[in-house]
Design an enzyme around this catalytic site. Structure first.
Site, short mmCIF file in Angstrom:
data_model
loop_
_atom_site.label_atom_id
_atom_site.label_comp_id
_atom_site.label_asym_id
_atom_site.label_seq_id
_atom_site.Cartn_x
_atom_site.Cartn_y
_atom_site.Cartn_z
N HIS A 475 64.90 66.36 -11.06
CA HIS A 475 65.70 67.59 -11.05
C HIS A 475 65.94 68.06 -9.62
CE1 HIS A 475 62.21 69.94 -9.89
NE2 HIS A 475 61.51 69.21 -10.75
N GLU A 548 57.33 67.82 -17.63
CA GLU A 548 56.38 67.64 -16.52
C GLU A 548 54.94 67.83 -16.96
OE1 GLU A 548 55.70 66.12 -14.09
OE2 GLU A 548 56.31 67.12 -12.23
#
Length: 957
Positions: A475, A548
RNA sequence: GCGUCCUUAGCUCAGUGGUAGAGCGUCACAUUGACAUUGUGAAGGUCGCAGGUUCGAUCCCUGCAGGACGCACCA
């Protein structure tokens, strides 16, 4: 019949003339008339019938490097080749001169590096694709300049067939040669010693080095009971083998393999005695220690005896930790300090400060070459594969001969001839001593090596079918990233930088035909995915299991805060696989979770081009699972960084699907070494009739049949090894035929004081500049007269001026002849009724003789003789003698006026005048033809004045 | 170390088993001619040195000297 202007203005003529030639289409052999029969078409007026067609004459132009403008050396090759081409075209051959440009991998990279340097950038900072694009644009510009310049020099080459070494089909075919050679065992990947240039950060072949003689200190060091000599003490840290000749009486008591404990630079070591006969007993003390990682000779000793090899100097030329306190230092800095230490430890016996030796340096920048061991691709030059104990898979080569032997035999048998002949000896000498050829270059600019490595087991696949590509993207930046905070499960959106980064990545993915985007559910990933989706138009799937890793209590904390609140030690453990922050997850757990998710999607979407948008953790996990890199050593991807994976059929060894292409590119000469057959569209005969039919339809296929083997390879003697030898070997290997019948080598261009031309000396002659001043024709003549094959070419502005004067002379000859053309009425009533005198016949006979001699000279590649002869004939025979002698005969008319001879005498005078004119015109035309290959512009222009509807360029010689 | 080549006019270079050529330069004369110049002529070389082969060598062979270049793992 127009009279000529008082002066010849080359600048007014040359451009127009080239355009006229180019428009005529005759540069393209396909447009040359198949038969030019007398009287056919208005174009042909004179000359005998002839049939053109079957026999071709071909020259493949040495492709100039597309990284600059042409220099006078290029003008030499243009002149010599254009002479041959124009000569044979006029003699009725189907004549092809095929132009091209070379991407010139390393050379262009060096040129571009310099450009980047000026702009305060360097190539290591620029992403590969971007840099490639930049250099591509740069070379395309250079190529255009070069093409203009070739036109200016009068090159009568077939632009419709122009090639670039990076044309798609050229690249494909060059790579397929690599594949064939690999199959045949002629190319192997080996961990071998290579010539490493620390400045350019690439390996180079043996011939891309030069030797520089220099004086250094030579140190004698105490190595246990021995004294060893070295000029490179900085490499000696790892030396643990001491080598001596087996029959050296002085060291008889030491046995091969014997261990000796001794004190060395950084403390005690155990050395092993090795006996090897390469040691020169007369040199130094007859004992040496070896550094296999940084010396080719030592490497070979180590290979022979199975010794360990250790790297001492890194690829930037700095010492590694093995050097202890000297680690990190540059060689130049470390050397005196090492000597100081050796002195302090009483290990320095003596120093010879006047040691003269040859140092291998990079041929481009002069930086000393640092031999290094690297895994690279090598072309096997000497032994056939079966002799190397390798299973021979040879199919294409009936002979299975070593490349070197192919090269030697082609010349020895006389199939290929060299001008000058002694170049053959040089060629043989080089081939006899040749070693395997390293073709891997660690630069961006070039043809990518078509080798892929399985990420699971390093198995190599050549040209695998890549079925799909997966792009792992992290990201973009968030505020937490910026603040160095653990972010884990906390859902933070992208900041502005992050959005910009995501857009950048999206742009890069735009043309990758993305089918699907899989994203982590966290907002920072989803936002990134959406930006990419907008650009690529692909569907998005959210996959919860690639979210994550949670750092539990640490989530949201700054790194420093964690160190303070917990401990620096526990912070440093956050990459340990089993370590878990209270409330968080361990790497082991995360890896399993993510890998399962990854595999699930892989099973379903394997054949699609997929973008996976995730987190740092995804990149780490996949590096671990796919490449086997431990988490702790894996690299954290940058924000919005893309990692490309290529998917092919499962690896036969480990079943993995993921491949990465070798980042290296070919040595340029590997592709240019295939130039003759690549440019002519060589395609291997396919067994199926389908493809046969298909290939017959292709024009390119017939080009190969029509024009290969080519006739002449004309190039500079400085690239005999780089290029000529490689073309012979690779051409024979791939096509089974020699690439050319004759090699003509010209020398280096020097100024009138025999100095090499160089920008720093300021004696460079810019060919285009002097062509502007004196005319291209004059330049061409100056480059060819007195230019014997193989020897250097001396040129000066005075010489060029001399041939400009010659051009003026020819112009005036033509002017004079045309001025004296009898009036059309007078001629008309006499035409067909002209009786040449004895003198006329004698002069015409002489013309025929000269022409015969010039023909022989050109056929024998004696351009220097041909050009000088034509020059002398035109100036000192035709102008000085014949014309002077004919003047009275042309002036009968005047005589008639003043003395009013009888009608009969007047008639006789007119007849004689016509005969005289006719002879002069015939000699003029004959001279123009002979001179045309050398001075094409002015001869064509004059010819046009004589025959407004024909081109001298395609006239019958 | 191995290999290739060169040494010819003041300079840059051709060339040939039968007592040497070009361009540029120098000198003299001529010329406004088709010539932004040209023509005619001249001076200038024991063809690196020493041997050999040959009727005859600048050329072929051997050696030497000087120079250029290429190749090479002498630490």
């Amino acid at each position: 019949m127009a009279n000529l202007e008082p002066r010849y203005d080359h600048n007014a003529i040359e451009g127009k003339m080239y355009e006229l030639w180019e428009k005529s289409g005759y540069f393209n052999p396909d447009n040359l008339p198949v038969s030019r029969v007398k009287g056919q078409g208005s174009r042909r007026r004179r000359g005998s019938p002839r049939v053109v067609g079957v026999k071709s004459f071909t020259i493949i132009m040495p492709p100039p490097n597309a990284n600059g403008s042409l220099h006078v050396g290029h003008a030499v090759f243009v002149t010599l080749q254009d002479i041959l081409i124009r000569f044979w075209r006029m003699r009725g051959r189907k004549t092809l001169w095929l132009p091209g440009a070379d991407h010139a991998g390393f050379e262009t990279q060096v040129v571009y590096d310099k450009k980047l340097d000026k702009e305060g950038r360097n190539r290591y900072q620029i992403p590969r694709e971007e840099l490639w694009r930049e250099i591509w644009n740069f070379t395309q510009e250079s190529k255009k300049v070069m093409e203009r310049q070739l036109r200016k020099l009068g090159a009568s080459c077939d632009w419709s067939r122009e090639k670039f070494t990076l044309d798609q089909n050229i690249v494909r075919e060059a790579q397929s040669t690599f594949a064939r050679m690999h199959e045949d065992g002629l190319i192997y990947r080996g961990e071998r010693i290579v010539n490493w240039c620390p400045k350019h950060q690439t390996s180079l072949s043996d011939i891309e080095n030069q030797f520089r003689e220099q004086v250094d200190s030579f140190y004698y060091l105490k190595y246990g009971p021995f004294t060893i000599g070295t000029a490179r003490p900085e490499t000696k840290f790892g030396d643990k083998y001491v080598v001596m000749h087996p029959s050296d009486e002085r060291y008889k008591k030491y046995k091969n393999g014997e261990k000796i404990n001794l004190e060395w630079i950084n403390g005690p070591i155990t050395a092993t005695v090795v006996k090897d006969k390469v040691v020169d007993m007369k040199f130094g003390t007859g004992v040496m220690t070896i550094t296999p990682w940084h010396d080719a000779a030592d490497f070979e000793i180590a290979e022979r005896h199975g010794l360990q090899k250790e790297q001492i100097i890194d690829f930037n030329g700095r010492l590694l930790p093995i050097a202890g306190e000297f680690a990190g230092m540059k060689i130049s800095e470390a050397r005196p300090k090492i000597i100081e230490k050796l002195k302090a430890k009483d290990l320095l016996v003596k120093v010879d400060e006047e040691y003269l030796h040859n140092v291998r340096v990079c041929y481009k920048c002069g930086t000393p070459i640092e031999p290094q061991i690297r895994k690279q691709w090598f072309v096997r030059m000497t032994a056939p594969p079966h002799a190397q104990g390798q299973k021979s898979k040879v199919k294409s080569q009936k002979s299975g001969k070593a490349l070197r032997d192919l090269g030697i035999e082609a010349v020895k048998s006389g199939k290929i001839k060299f001008f000058p002949k002694n170049a053959e000896k040089i060629y043989f000498h080089w081939l006899r001593e040749i070693r395997d050829w390293n073709i891997s270059r660690q630069i961006v600019w070039g043809i990518r090596i078509p080798a892929w490595f399985c990420l699971g087991c390093e198995e190599t696949k050549i040209n695998p079918k890549i079925k799909s590509r997966w792009f792992i993207v992290r990201h973009g930046e968030t505020d937490y990233n910026k603040q160095n905070r653990f972010q884990g499960a906390i859902d933070i959106p992208l900041n502005e930088t992050g959005i910009a980064q995501a857009r950048e990545s999206a742009k890069k993915l735009r043309n990758k035909k993305i089918d699907l985007i899989i994203t982590s559910p966290l907002i920072r990933a989803r936002q990134t995915a959406e930006i990419i989706a907008k650009e690529c138009g692909a569907e998005i799937i959210v996959e919860n299991d690639i979210r994550e890793r949670s750092f539990g209590e640490w989530d949201g904390m700054e790194h420093d805060e964690v160190k303070k609140k917990y401990s620096a030690e526990s912070f440093s453990r956050h990459l340990d696989p089993s370590f878990r922050v209270p409330g968080g997850a361990s790497w082991e757990e995360i890896t399993t979770r993510m890998w399962n998710a990854f595999q699930k999607h892989h099973a379903i979407h394997r054949h699609k081009n997929v973008v996976i948008v995730g987190h740092g953790g995804v990149a780490r996990t996949l590096q671990n699972k796919i490449k086997g890199i431990p988490i702790i050593e894996s690299k954290l991807a940058g924000n919005a960084e893309i990692w490309e994976l290529e998917l092919a059929d499962p690896c036969p060894k480990c079943g993995g699907h993921f491949y990465e292409q070798d980042p290296d590119v070919f040595d340029t000469w590997f592709s240019s070494g295939q130039w003759p057959f690549l440019t002519l569209g060589f395609q291997e005969a396919k067994s199926s009739s389908m493809s046969k039919v298909k290939s017959q339809k292709l024009k390119v296929k017939s080009d190969f049949d029509m024009f290969y083997p080519t006739d002449v390879m004309e190039t500079g003697h400085d690239i005999l090894f780089f290029w000529v030898a490689r073309m012979i070997m690779l051409g024979l290997y791939r096509t089974g035929k020699i690439p050319f019948k004759t090699v003509y080598l010209h020398g280096l261009v020097r100024d009138k004081d025999r100095q090499k031309m160089s920008k720093s000396k300021g004696n460079v002659i810019d060919p285009l500049g002097v062509a502007e001043i004196y005319g291209t024709d004059a330049l061409r003549m100056a480059l060819v007269v007195g230019n014997t094959p193989g020897s250097d070419i001396v040129i000066s502005e005075e010489k060029i001026r001399g041939y400009r004067n010659f051009a003026t002379k020819i112009w005036n000859i033509a002017r004079f002849v045309l001025m004296n053309k009898p009036e059309s009425g007078v001629m008309g009533h006499r035409s067909g009724n002209i009786v040449p005198t004895t003198e006329d016949r004698k002069n015409l006979k002489q013309l025929a003789k000269i022409k015969f001699e010039i023909t022989k000279h050109i056929e024998k590649f004696e351009f220097h003789l041909a050009s000088e002869k034509v020059y002398h004939y035109i100036w000192h025979t035709f102008a000085d003698k014949i014309i002077e002698k004919y003047k009275p005969r042309l002036r009968h008319v005047d005589i008639q006026e003043s003395f009013a001879p009888s009608g009969r005498q007047a008639k006789k005078n007119l007849a004689d005048q016509a005969a005289a004119y006719q002879t002069l015109e015939t000699i003029l035309i004959g001279s123009l033809k002979m001179l045309h290959p050398f001075m094409p512009f002015i001869t064509e222009e004059i010819y046009g004045k004589l025959h407004s509807d024909g081109l001298l360029m395609v006239e019958n010689w």
